[in-house]
Design a protein around this motif. Structure first.
Motif, mmCIF file in Angstrom:
data_model
loop_
_atom_site.group_PDB
_atom_site.id
_atom_site.type_symbol
_atom_site.label_atom_id
_atom_site.label_comp_id
_atom_site.label_asym_id
_atom_site.label_seq_id
_atom_site.Cartn_x
_atom_site.Cartn_y
_atom_site.Cartn_z
ATOM 1 N N LEU A 132 43.446 -23.505 79.515
ATOM 2 C CA LEU A 132 44.184 -23.109 80.713
ATOM 3 C C LEU A 132 43.201 -22.919 81.853
ATOM 4 N N ASP A 133 43.373 -23.705 82.915
ATOM 5 C CA ASP A 133 42.517 -23.606 84.094
ATOM 6 C C ASP A 133 43.194 -22.701 85.125
ATOM 7 N N LEU A 134 42.501 -21.652 85.508
ATOM 8 C CA LEU A 134 43.058 -20.701 86.460
ATOM 9 C C LEU A 134 42.703 -21.082 87.890
ATOM 10 N N ASP A 135 43.381 -20.470 88.833
ATOM 11 C CA ASP A 135 43.249 -20.868 90.228
ATOM 12 C C ASP A 135 41.889 -20.555 90.817
ATOM 13 N N ASP A 136 41.131 -19.659 90.205
ATOM 14 C CA ASP A 136 39.813 -19.335 90.747
ATOM 15 C C ASP A 136 38.689 -20.095 90.050
ATOM 16 N N GLY A 137 39.034 -21.044 89.176
ATOM 17 C CA GLY A 137 38.031 -21.816 88.455
ATOM 18 C C GLY A 137 37.703 -21.281 87.082
ATOM 19 N N SER A 138 38.257 -20.128 86.709
ATOM 20 C CA SER A 138 38.040 -19.597 85.372
ATOM 21 C C SER A 138 38.889 -20.359 84.361
ATOM 22 N N ASN A 139 38.498 -20.246 83.075
ATOM 23 C CA ASN A 139 39.178 -21.000 82.028
ATOM 24 C C ASN A 139 39.383 -20.130 80.794
ATOM 25 N N ILE A 140 40.542 -20.299 80.184
ATOM 26 C CA ILE A 140 40.845 -19.696 78.890
ATOM 27 C C ILE A 140 40.954 -20.825 77.871
ATOM 28 N N PHE A 141 40.258 -20.669 76.731
ATOM 29 C CA PHE A 141 40.273 -21.683 75.674
ATOM 30 C C PHE A 141 40.888 -21.074 74.411
ATOM 31 N N TYR A 142 41.848 -21.767 73.831
ATOM 32 C CA TYR A 142 42.391 -21.388 72.530
ATOM 33 C C TYR A 142 41.930 -22.438 71.511
ATOM 34 N N ILE A 143 41.020 -22.015 70.632
ATOM 35 C CA ILE A 143 40.422 -22.928 69.661
ATOM 36 C C ILE A 143 41.375 -23.096 68.487
ATOM 37 N N LEU A 144 41.877 -24.319 68.297
ATOM 38 C CA LEU A 144 42.788 -24.626 67.195
ATOM 39 C C LEU A 144 42.035 -25.133 65.968
ATOM 40 N N GLY A 145 40.907 -25.742 66.206
ATOM 41 C CA GLY A 145 40.084 -26.240 65.118
ATOM 42 C C GLY A 145 38.681 -26.487 65.625
ATOM 43 N N MET A 146 37.686 -26.327 64.741
ATOM 44 C CA MET A 146 36.312 -26.570 65.165
ATOM 45 C C MET A 146 35.427 -26.769 63.946
ATOM 46 N N GLY A 147 34.398 -27.579 64.154
ATOM 47 C CA GLY A 147 33.402 -27.791 63.129
ATOM 48 C C GLY A 147 32.377 -26.674 63.120
ATOM 49 N N SER A 148 31.615 -26.638 62.059
ATOM 50 C CA SER A 148 30.649 -25.553 61.895
ATOM 51 C C SER A 148 29.527 -25.617 62.917
ATOM 52 N N SER A 149 29.293 -26.801 63.496
ATOM 53 C CA SER A 149 28.214 -26.933 64.476
ATOM 54 C C SER A 149 28.673 -26.612 65.894
ATOM 55 N N TYR A 150 29.966 -26.407 66.067
ATOM 56 C CA TYR A 150 30.490 -26.115 67.400
ATOM 57 C C TYR A 150 30.383 -24.620 67.660
ATOM 58 N N THR A 151 29.665 -24.255 68.678
ATOM 59 C CA THR A 151 29.464 -22.845 69.008
ATOM 60 C C THR A 151 30.036 -22.567 70.391
ATOM 61 N N VAL A 152 30.625 -21.416 70.537
ATOM 62 C CA VAL A 152 31.180 -20.996 71.822
ATOM 63 C C VAL A 152 30.701 -19.595 72.120
ATOM 64 N N SER A 153 30.636 -19.273 73.384
ATOM 65 C CA SER A 153 30.299 -17.915 73.800
ATOM 66 C C SER A 153 30.995 -17.633 75.119
ATOM 67 N N ASN A 154 31.530 -16.451 75.244
ATOM 68 C CA ASN A 154 32.220 -16.048 76.462
ATOM 69 C C ASN A 154 31.215 -15.713 77.548
ATOM 70 N N TYR A 155 31.553 -16.056 78.768
ATOM 71 C CA TYR A 155 30.737 -15.676 79.909
ATOM 72 C C TYR A 155 31.647 -15.504 81.110
ATOM 73 N N THR A 156 31.078 -15.459 82.276
ATOM 74 C CA THR A 156 31.813 -15.002 83.464
ATOM 75 C C THR A 156 33.114 -15.753 83.688
ATOM 76 N N ASP A 157 33.083 -17.086 83.560
ATOM 77 C CA ASP A 157 34.235 -17.892 83.931
ATOM 78 C C ASP A 157 34.974 -18.489 82.744
ATOM 79 N N ASN A 158 34.449 -18.367 81.542
ATOM 80 C CA ASN A 158 35.071 -18.960 80.365
ATOM 81 C C ASN A 158 35.273 -17.900 79.295
ATOM 82 N N CYS A 159 36.436 -17.956 78.644
ATOM 83 C CA CYS A 159 36.701 -17.042 77.540
ATOM 84 C C CYS A 159 37.394 -17.824 76.434
#
Length: 880
Positions: free
Chosen positions: A553-580
């Motif tokens: 979901l892309d918000l009007d200020d450029g921030s983003n919300i991600f809902y992870i439905l599936g991922m491999g073990s090598s895929y890493t994510v981390s929350n920061y100012t504009d992404n959650c």
């Protein structure tokens, strides 16, 4: 004498025992009150489950966030709209005040308004007769007089533009000659610029004399035999908020070849005085500002157009786009009533009416091969819809009169359900892209058209085609016509493996394809009451590599919300100012349809804090960087909200409704999408309802209704409100819930005195009252357990008398006279009195003794006696 002694002994015992005697208390326990029947059950905690348990609706967004025109851009126009207004631009082909030769010249004027750009021009088609091929050594000449260009430093121009055309290669080439400018652009392969401004002067007649063929050859290449001079434009421009008019005059225009054939010989010097063979687009000024003449909020939009010169009408429009011109175009798809509704308030007026005033509302749709225009006239100077419907192979125009058409200076509301019109016209597969309002002023100087617009709403599904059922168009590059896709089939396609309906979206990445996605622009406002209801299924995913499947979901200020439905073990994510990132339940589960049911507002506020958020875009995407296959199916992309207040589960009385106690009530309620925020119990014993606010006690609410008098029927109903402000009422289907106030305290009865007389009558005086409870119903009198009589009314307030005729007693000896008091609730209390009866011996000297002391010692005397008894009900609580 034995009888006397026996009486004396009995009286002595009675006197000694009196301090230790207590009444015989009776009690009646109330059966447990039956719990109220529960209403429809639904969980109060949002869970990831199929929607449809009740209390929610699929959200339709308003594609006009600035529906009340409360927000403006820097120039005062309405924010979040496309809008345009004409400015003053005029070419006077019969100008006489300043001429080079003859009687006429052409004066070209441009004056931008505070809001809008002016672009005055004069046009001549050179290719209307014999073609002016450049190989014939074409020259052009005219005289010009620069009057003013006060904003030249801000980018206003006086120039001419000549277009050339290759009739074989179908290429176009353009040369600009600037007579007044502060800068020019760089040449390109088909466009060239000549800056002549440094050699020109204002206020004098100058001669433009150019070898057009030589200029073309210098900037492009020697012209082929197929290239000809097509047309020429003379321009004067003026910026918004200009400081003055841009103006110049031209005269004696000629375009000649080497053989002196002049393509402008017909009225090139404007001597016909009517502008023949020349064309211009003359307009008057228009404006779009806020006005306080409105129907909601603080402002409305005021569109005003003014005609300054005859046949130079003004125009303005305000448009709202929610679709886009892709192939096929994106928009809202209409299959049933309510899929797309548009409404707004409007007021039409005109001043100095003349021919061609009007205001119109229009709705535009296109499927790439067929265009549709639906139009509603709001006002027109003759009060007649001026145009008829027209249908062609590739487009159609339909015209209607809006309710209120023909009335001036009054507010009306136009509400349009697009389904009604498409269904009537039998038009399908037609995405609706945008709509707007437009005004045009009359043809004659002084005419003004005005339109006020307010409360402008465009209500439709935020993603247009949430279930991917639009399958009427297919191309490999756009296999899902209702969504934007960056990758062709087979990476993106429709599939019949759907959660509902016929289709779902299949988004697959493989062979190092990288990111594959489809998306839609949503313009969805994030209110506190916003939940997702999206179905997804992973067909395949490798969980050992750098792969993922997600909803973004892309918000009007450029921030983003991600809902992870599936991922491999090598895929890493981390929350920061504009992404959650949120990893959803059942992620990486393969082959099962799962529901992404999330509190969107809660997730966004948790990630980025409270704010006025909106979702500009939703992206459905997968990614792989190697040869693995990851396949994601998506269907039923809905957003829902709570629309119903909480539902009552139970309301249980925690204690008996006794007159001396408050009644505590345990209330359990649930809400399908939210949580219960408050519970209020309204009760009455007469006609007036009194509220009692419940206290939250964890899983339930506790409400306390104050104590009431015995016998009152307490009616009540329950009002519940969730955290979003939705209220529901449970009043037992209008019959109300109720309970009756009871009494569980036995009365107290006391024998006050006993008297007897020579007629063998024993008279008892009793005190018995129940001022705080249910009250005394009656008193029963017994002799040695044998019923004698019932007293139903006191002789005096709280005082009762009973006369017992001992002459009819068949047995001598001790008689126990009992007085049993009954209150209105059936509770009982008893007091007793002993009498020794002997029919064979007349009363002796003891009688006078007893008459003097009997009231003090409560004795029973042989013979005729007077007995006084008090029966009293005192207020007291039962022992615990």
């Amino acid at each position: 004498m034995r009888k006397k002694y026996s009486i004396m002994i009995l009286l002595t015992l009675l006197l000694l025992m009196q301090p230790f005697v207590s009444t015989n208390t009776g009690s009646a326990k109330l059966d447990a009150i039956e719990a109220l029947s529960p209403t429809e059950f639904s969980t109060s905690i949002p869970v990831k489950q199929d929607i449809g348990v009740g209390g929610e609706e699929q959200i339709k967004t308003d594609f006009n966030p600035n529906y009340g025109f409360e927000e403006t851009t820097t120039n005062g126009g309405p924010d979040d709209y496309n809008y345009y207004g004409s400015a003053y631009q005029y070419a006077d082909e019969a100008y006489m005040a300043n001429i080079y030769s003859g009687n006429y010249a052409c004066d070209i004027q441009a004056f931008g308004t505070e809001q809008f750009y002016a672009n005055a021009y004069l046009y001549r088609n050179i290719a209307g007769g014999p073609l002016a091929y450049l190989q014939e050594d074409i020259e052009m000449s005219f005289w010009y007089f620069l009057v003013s260009n006060p904003d030249v430093a801000s980018g206003t121009y006086i120039y001419l533009r000549i277009r050339f055309y290759d009739s074989v290669l179908f290429n176009s080439y353009t040369i600009y000659y600037y007579l007044s400018t502060s800068s020019v652009s760089s040449n390109s392969s088909n466009t060239a610029y000549f800056d002549l401004s440094s050699s020109t002067s204002f206020g004098v007649w100058e001669n433009f004399q150019r070898d057009i063929t030589a200029d073309y050859t210098a900037v492009f290449s020697p012209p082929s035999a197929n290239i000809y001079y097509q047309y020429v434009y003379f321009y004067a421009t003026s910026n918004p908020n200009s400081t003055g008019m841009t103006e110049f005059i031209i005269d004696d225009v000629s375009v000649e070849n080497a053989a002196t054939f002049d393509w402008c010989s017909d009225n090139g010097g404007f001597e016909q005085g009517d502008g023949s063979n020349w064309s211009s687009y003359d307009r008057g000024p228009a404006s779009i500002y806020q006005t306080t003449d409105n129907t909601e909020g603080t402002y409305a939009a005021n569109l005003t157009a003014t005609t300054v010169n005859d046949y130079a009408g003004a125009d303005a429009y305000v448009e709202s786009y929610w679709g886009d011109w892709y192939t096929p175009p994106l928009g809202s798809y209409v299959h049933q009533p309510g899929d797309l509704t548009i409404s707004f308030d409007w007021k039409y007026n005109e001043y100095n009416p003349s021919n061609y005033h009007y205001a119109i509302f229009y709705v535009q749709g296109s499927n790439g091969t067929y265009d549709l225009s639906l139009n509603w006239f709001l006002g027109e100077d003759t009060d007649i819809v001026p145009w008829g419907n027209s249908t062609y192979a590739t487009y159609a125009y339909y015209y209607y009169a809006a309710p209120g058409f023909g009335v001036r200076n009054s507010w009306f509301t136009l509400t349009v359900d697009i389904y009604e019109y498409l269904n009537e016209l039998n038009i399908t597969n037609m995405p609706i892209i945008y709509c707007g309002v437009q005004i045009v002023s009359g043809n004659y100087a002084g005419a003004i058209t005005e339109l006020l617009v307010d409360d402008f709403h465009i209500i439709a599904d935020p993603v247009g085609d949430p279930s991917f059922e639009e399958d009427w168009y297919y191309s490999a590059s756009n296999s899902i016509p209702s969504w934007v896709q960056n990758d062709p089939d087979p990476y993106v396609s429709l599939t019949s493996d759907a959660h509902s309906g016929d289709n779902a979206a299949n988004i697959s990445a493989y062979s190092s394809s990288g990111n594959v996605r489809i998306y839609r622009y949503t313009n969805l406002e994030v209110a506190n009451n916003l939940f997702s209801d999206i179905w997804w299924k992973l067909d395949d995913i490798s969980i050992t590599d750098n792969n993922y499947a997600q909803i973004r979901l892309d918000l009007d200020d450029g921030s983003n919300i991600f809902y992870i439905l599936g991922m491999g073990s090598s895929y890493t994510v981390s929350n920061y100012t504009d992404n959650c990132y949120y990893i959803v339940d059942n992620y990486n589960e393969i082959g099962v349809w799962n529901n992404l049911f999330r509190d969107i507002a809660g997730d966004i506020n948790e990630a980025f804090g409270d704010g006025d958020w909106s979702i500009d875009q939703i992206r459905l995407e997968v990614y792989t960087s190697d040869t693995d296959l990851i396949s994601l199916l998506i269907d039923d992309v809905h957003f829902v909200r709570d629309t119903r207040g909480p539902q009552l589960i139970s309301a249980v009385l925690l204690n008996s409704p006794i007159y001396y106690n408050d009644v505590n009530m345990e209330i359990m309620a649930v809400d399908s999408l939210s949580r219960v925020g408050s519970v209020t119990v309204y009760y009455r014993t007469d006609v007036t309802w009194t509220p009692v606010v419940g206290s939250m006690m964890g899983m339930y609410f506790l409400a306390t209704i104050p104590k009431q008098d015995f016998g009152n029927i307490v009616e009540y109903y329950i009002v519940m409100q969730d955290l979003y402000g939705f209220v529901s009422t449970d009043n037992n289907a209008g019959a109300y819930y109720s309970y009756e106030i009871i009494d569980d305290v036995e009365p107290t009865i006391a024998i006050v005195s006993v008297r007897w007389d020579e007629n063998q009558l024993v008279q008892m005086r009793l005190h018995c009252h129940d001022k705080m409870g249910s009250g005394i119903d009656h008193i029963e009198i017994y002799d040695n357990g044998t019923y004698l009589d019932t007293l139903t009314y006191p002789s005096y307030p709280d005082e009762w008398y009973y006369n017992w005729n001992t002459s009819i007693v068949q047995e001598s000896g001790i008689h126990i006279l009992s007085a049993i008091a009954y209150d209105m609730a059936g509770n009982t209390a008893e007091d007793s009195f002993s009498v020794s009866v002997d029919f064979y011996e007349p009363p002796g000297p003891f009688v006078s003794f007893f008459q003097s002391w009997g009231t003090l010692i409560g004795a029973a005397i042989v013979g005729t006696a007077w007995v006084t008894v008090i029966a009293v009900k005192f207020f007291k609580k039962p022992k615990t």
